[in-house]
Motif scaffolding. Structure first.
Motif, PDB file in Angstrom:
ATOM      1  N   ALA A 180       0.842  -1.202   0.000  1.00  0.00           N
ATOM      2  CA  ALA A 180       0.000   0.000   0.000  1.00  0.00           C
ATOM      3  C   ALA A 180       0.868   1.239   0.000  1.00  0.00           C
ATOM      4  O   ALA A 180       2.030   1.207   0.426  1.00  0.00           O
ATOM      5  CB  ALA A 180      -0.933   0.001   1.208  1.00  0.00           C
ATOM      6  N   LEU A 181       0.294   2.360  -0.461  1.00  0.00           N
ATOM      7  CA  LEU A 181       1.016   3.624  -0.571  1.00  0.00           C
ATOM      8  C   LEU A 181       0.057   4.761  -0.272  1.00  0.00           C
ATOM      9  O   LEU A 181      -1.067   4.805  -0.793  1.00  0.00           O
ATOM     10  CB  LEU A 181       1.576   3.780  -1.992  1.00  0.00           C
ATOM     11  CG  LEU A 181       2.251   5.103  -2.342  1.00  0.00           C
ATOM     12  CD1 LEU A 181       3.550   5.268  -1.567  1.00  0.00           C
ATOM     13  CD2 LEU A 181       2.505   5.183  -3.853  1.00  0.00           C
ATOM     14  N   ALA A 412       8.562  -0.308  11.840  1.00  0.00           N
ATOM     15  CA  ALA A 412       7.585  -1.377  12.030  1.00  0.00           C
ATOM     16  C   ALA A 412       7.838  -2.445  10.981  1.00  0.00           C
ATOM     17  O   ALA A 412       8.089  -2.134   9.812  1.00  0.00           O
ATOM     18  CB  ALA A 412       6.170  -0.833  11.893  1.00  0.00           C
ATOM     19  N   VAL A 413       7.790  -3.699  11.399  1.00  0.00           N
ATOM     20  CA  VAL A 413       8.033  -4.829  10.503  1.00  0.00           C
ATOM     21  C   VAL A 413       6.740  -5.623  10.358  1.00  0.00           C
ATOM     22  O   VAL A 413       6.143  -6.034  11.360  1.00  0.00           O
ATOM     23  CB  VAL A 413       9.145  -5.743  11.050  1.00  0.00           C
ATOM     24  CG1 VAL A 413       9.380  -6.923  10.097  1.00  0.00           C
ATOM     25  CG2 VAL A 413      10.438  -4.961  11.259  1.00  0.00           C
ATOM     26  N   SER A 414       6.299  -5.807   9.135  1.00  0.00           N
ATOM     27  CA  SER A 414       5.157  -6.687   8.874  1.00  0.00           C
ATOM     28  C   SER A 414       5.671  -8.118   8.948  1.00  0.00           C
ATOM     29  O   SER A 414       6.235  -8.647   7.977  1.00  0.00           O
ATOM     30  CB  SER A 414       4.541  -6.384   7.508  1.00  0.00           C
ATOM     31  OG  SER A 414       4.001  -5.079   7.476  1.00  0.00           O
ATOM     32  N   ASP A 415       5.494  -8.725  10.117  1.00  0.00           N
ATOM     33  CA  ASP A 415       6.057 -10.046  10.409  1.00  0.00           C
ATOM     34  C   ASP A 415       5.051 -11.096   9.932  1.00  0.00           C
ATOM     35  O   ASP A 415       4.267 -11.646  10.707  1.00  0.00           O
ATOM     36  CB  ASP A 415       6.325 -10.154  11.912  1.00  0.00           C
ATOM     37  CG  ASP A 415       7.192 -11.340  12.263  1.00  0.00           C
ATOM     38  OD1 ASP A 415       7.670 -12.028  11.350  1.00  0.00           O
ATOM     39  OD2 ASP A 415       7.381 -11.585  13.472  1.00  0.00           O
ATOM     40  N   ALA A 444       2.625  -2.041   5.548  1.00  0.00           N
ATOM     41  CA  ALA A 444       1.902  -1.082   6.374  1.00  0.00           C
ATOM     42  C   ALA A 444       2.297   0.316   5.937  1.00  0.00           C
ATOM     43  O   ALA A 444       3.408   0.534   5.438  1.00  0.00           O
ATOM     44  CB  ALA A 444       2.216  -1.290   7.859  1.00  0.00           C
ATOM     45  N   VAL A 445       1.389   1.269   6.111  1.00  0.00           N
ATOM     46  CA  VAL A 445       1.643   2.636   5.689  1.00  0.00           C
ATOM     47  C   VAL A 445       1.132   3.581   6.768  1.00  0.00           C
ATOM     48  O   VAL A 445       0.102   3.337   7.402  1.00  0.00           O
ATOM     49  CB  VAL A 445       0.963   2.919   4.325  1.00  0.00           C
ATOM     50  CG1 VAL A 445      -0.537   2.726   4.401  1.00  0.00           C
ATOM     51  CG2 VAL A 445       1.309   4.290   3.810  1.00  0.00           C
ATOM     52  N   VAL A 454      -1.680  -3.847   5.697  1.00  0.00           N
ATOM     53  CA  VAL A 454      -2.244  -4.687   4.644  1.00  0.00           C
ATOM     54  C   VAL A 454      -2.357  -6.105   5.205  1.00  0.00           C
ATOM     55  O   VAL A 454      -1.362  -6.812   5.339  1.00  0.00           O
ATOM     56  CB  VAL A 454      -1.364  -4.680   3.384  1.00  0.00           C
ATOM     57  CG1 VAL A 454      -1.969  -5.572   2.304  1.00  0.00           C
ATOM     58  CG2 VAL A 454      -1.172  -3.262   2.869  1.00  0.00           C
ATOM     59  N   GLU A 455      -3.571  -6.502   5.566  1.00  0.00           N
ATOM     60  CA  GLU A 455      -3.813  -7.880   6.019  1.00  0.00           C
ATOM     61  C   GLU A 455      -4.110  -8.713   4.778  1.00  0.00           C
ATOM     62  O   GLU A 455      -5.258  -8.896   4.380  1.00  0.00           O
ATOM     63  CB  GLU A 455      -4.975  -7.931   6.992  1.00  0.00           C
ATOM     64  CG  GLU A 455      -4.635  -7.532   8.403  1.00  0.00           C
ATOM     65  CD  GLU A 455      -5.678  -8.038   9.380  1.00  0.00           C
ATOM     66  OE1 GLU A 455      -5.541  -9.162   9.883  1.00  0.00           O
ATOM     67  OE2 GLU A 455      -6.636  -7.290   9.636  1.00  0.00           O
TER      68      GLU A 455
END
Length: 602
Positions: A180-181, A412-415, A444-445, A454-455
């Motif tokens: 996402a942006l 933040a890390v999208s783990d 994530a943004v 973004v799930e």
């Protein structure tokens, strides 16, 4: 034709069962008379995804004589979960039967040693070839043509429709979105990966403003309605009026004009890069390999080139592209850019002096400095992964796909495979968990003081409130934190309350049907009771020297339909929930913490 060694193919077995067959379980005998190609794959592996794309043409051309069966053989713990395999099959457009083999039973029977591996079985049920790695589609097609001729002459070739049954499409606004942006307008642009489109959403992250791309897989320049993408991922602002897109399966960078939605190609030929191909030159003349994310850093568009374990850079001034870091060797090695090793870099985020990256196969968070040298913040190697907070040298991630710079200098890390949003603070060297009730977060943004995640496997964007410390800068006032639950120091019983929905019962056919995972932030909050177990009740001991923190609790239960008639297989369901429970230790506080695990199939 040269004589081939004939070895009888072992039976196909996997506890996860079959997908894309309309619910039918298949045996090797069901493929007699057809050329059978087994594709041993796992969905984290970029080389496996390349093979899926390589096989599409062969699959279509020989549809009446050849059956491809994917044998899903997991590397990561998350990949052994059946729901995750179901998602991956749809996410990557797999249009053939898939056997879910979480315990690697068929993998072992066929003596497979690497992802991906292709095994060819002739119409009489004998193994005639085995190929590890990618790039074998042409050789296999020649073998298929030989087998077609040989067995047509013998009368042992059976033509007709294969056993593939397409699943019913789901009517969601997004389908496995990737990245996402935030746009200058305040809207959000999302790569709707499985539908081969970009979707612009209003500021509420839900209302569709427009779609860019026809939705048909392809590499087509043109208007917003006519343009074609193929599983697009990363997005970055090229300037105030344009966005650059990592068009992953097209092996290209694309440009979107925000005013008109028109799409053009900036880099790539549409062909996948192979060893020996040029590594720099005019952008439209150089092959790329599965670009997964993009970010502007130092005046150039940096590219997470997942397909060759490198970082590349596109120069918008000279319209050239070339390798910026990495050797194509897969692993975790720091140092000067040309000597560094990566493993499927999949997420990028630039700050003033660093380019952060999520290096997914090493479950690592890494960064590139202004001199081009590579450093590792979190992560140790290809086979070390998990979910552990604490000092960076001890912390663990599991196949992260995204990274987002936060206002306070942390990231933040999208783990992804931990279904979590994590935070690394360079000032303290600590890793903490921001949220755990997510499903395969891939990016994530920032939107104001919130972070929109973004799930991917829930097909939506989810807005979360960032903790106070992550947005604390001189000009921002402190905000009230989430209210904590008062609990007693010492022994506290965690009780996850679960009852199978009506008409279902706990699935104990293969052992315990429940799982409980407990951790804490800070880790010192827990003196005892951390870790995984199968009992949904657990006594934890809280450290009286730590006045407050967060308990992270993840629970899972598996249930199956009861009273299934005849020999039918029951439909099974996984119920999973994650909680981040802020607690404050208070004498006289609660000594029991009940959490309700709702029955849900997502």
């Amino acid at each position: 034709m040269s004589k081939r060694v004939r070895v009888r193919a072992p039976e196909l077995a996997g506890k996860g069962g079959w997908l894309n067959t309309g619910g039918k379980d298949l045996k090797l005998a069901d493929f007699r008379g057809r050329v059978l190609i087994l594709d041993f794959w796992t969905f984290c592996c970029i080389n496996c995804l390349h093979v899926l794309d390589e096989l599409r043409e062969l699959e279509e051309k020989h549809r009446d004589t050849v059956v491809i069966v994917g044998v899903h053989s997991p590397k990561f713990a998350h990949e052994a979960e059946h729901r995750a395999v179901v998602d991956a099959v749809e996410r990557y457009g797999v249009e053939h039967p898939v056997l879910d083999d979480p315990e690697l039973a068929t993998w072992k029977q066929y003596a497979v040693r690497a992802w991906p591996t292709l095994v060819v079985i002739d119409p009489e049920g004998y193994v005639v070839a085995q190929h590890a790695g990618e790039g074998h589609a042409h050789a296999i097609e020649r073998l298929v043509e030989e087998l077609e001729a040989e067995h047509a002459a013998k009368g042992t070739l059976r033509r007709g429709d294969g056993p593939y049954v397409a699943p019913e499409p789901e009517p969601t606004v997004l389908r496995f979105p990737g990245k996402a942006l935030a746009l200058p307008s305040g809207n959000l642009l999302v790569s709707d990966t499985t539908r081969h489109q970009l979707v612009e959403l209003a500021e509420d992250a839900e209302t569709v403003v427009r779609r860019i791309g026809s939705g048909v897989r392809g590499c087509v320049d043109g208007s917003a309605e006519a343009a074609g993408f193929s599983e697009p991922q990363g997005l970055a602002l090229l300037d105030e009026g344009a966005v650059v897109v990592a068009d992953t399966v097209n092996h290209a960078l694309r440009r979107v004009d925000l005013a008109t939605g028109a799409v053009s190609t900036l880099a790539g030929t549409g062909r996948q890069w192979w060893q020996g191909s040029p590594t720099s030159g005019p952008a439209l003349e150089v092959d790329l390999s599965s670009p997964w994310d993009v970010a502007l850093f130092g005046g150039k568009v940096w590219i997470a080139m997942a397909g060759v374990h490198q970082l590349w850079a596109y120069d918008p001034v000279t319209e050239t592209v070339g390798v910026a870091a990495g050797t194509t060797n897969e692993g975790l090695v720091d140092g000067p850019g040309p000597e560094a090793w990566f493993a499927q870099p999949s997420g990028l985020a630039a700050t003033g002096d660093r380019l952060w990256l999520a290096d997914s196969e090493t479950s690592a968070l890494r960064w590139v400095d202004q001199d081009g040298s590579v450093h590792t913040a979190v992560g140790t190697g290809l086979f070390d992964f998990g979910h552990r907070d604490g000092p960076a040298e001890q912390a663990l991630l599991q196949h992260p796909l995204g990274v987002t710079a936060l206002p306070d200098g942390s990231v933040a890390v999208s783990d992804t495979y931990n279904h979590a949003l994590r935070r690394f603070d360079p000032a303290t060297g600590e890793v903490t968990t921001l949220a755990t009730d997510l499903r395969e977060p891939s990016d994530a943004v920032l939107v104001g003081d919130d972070i929109v995640v973004v799930e991917s496997a829930r097909h939506r964007l989810t807005r979360l409130r960032l903790p106070e410390e992550t947005v604390r800068v001189e000009s921002v006032a402190h905000r009230t934190r989430r209210e904590a639950t008062e609990v007693a120091p010492g022994a506290v019983r965690l009780d996850v309350v679960f009852q199978a929905p009506a008409g279902q019962k706990l699935d104990t056919r293969y052992g315990p049907s429940t799982r409980l995972l407990v951790s804490a932030t800070p880790p010192e909050l827990l003196l005892a009771g951390e870790g995984a177990g199968t009992d949904l009740s657990r006594v934890v001991e809280l450290n009286p020297a730590v006045p407050e923190g967060v308990l992270h609790v993840s629970a899972m239960a598996a249930s199956c339909d009861d009273d299934v008639a005849g020999g039918e297989h029951p439909a099974c369901h996984v119920h999973q929930q994650d909680w981040g429970v802020p607690v404050r230790l208070t004498e006289g506080g609660a000594d029991r913490l009940p959490l309700v695990l709702a029955g849900m199939d997502d």
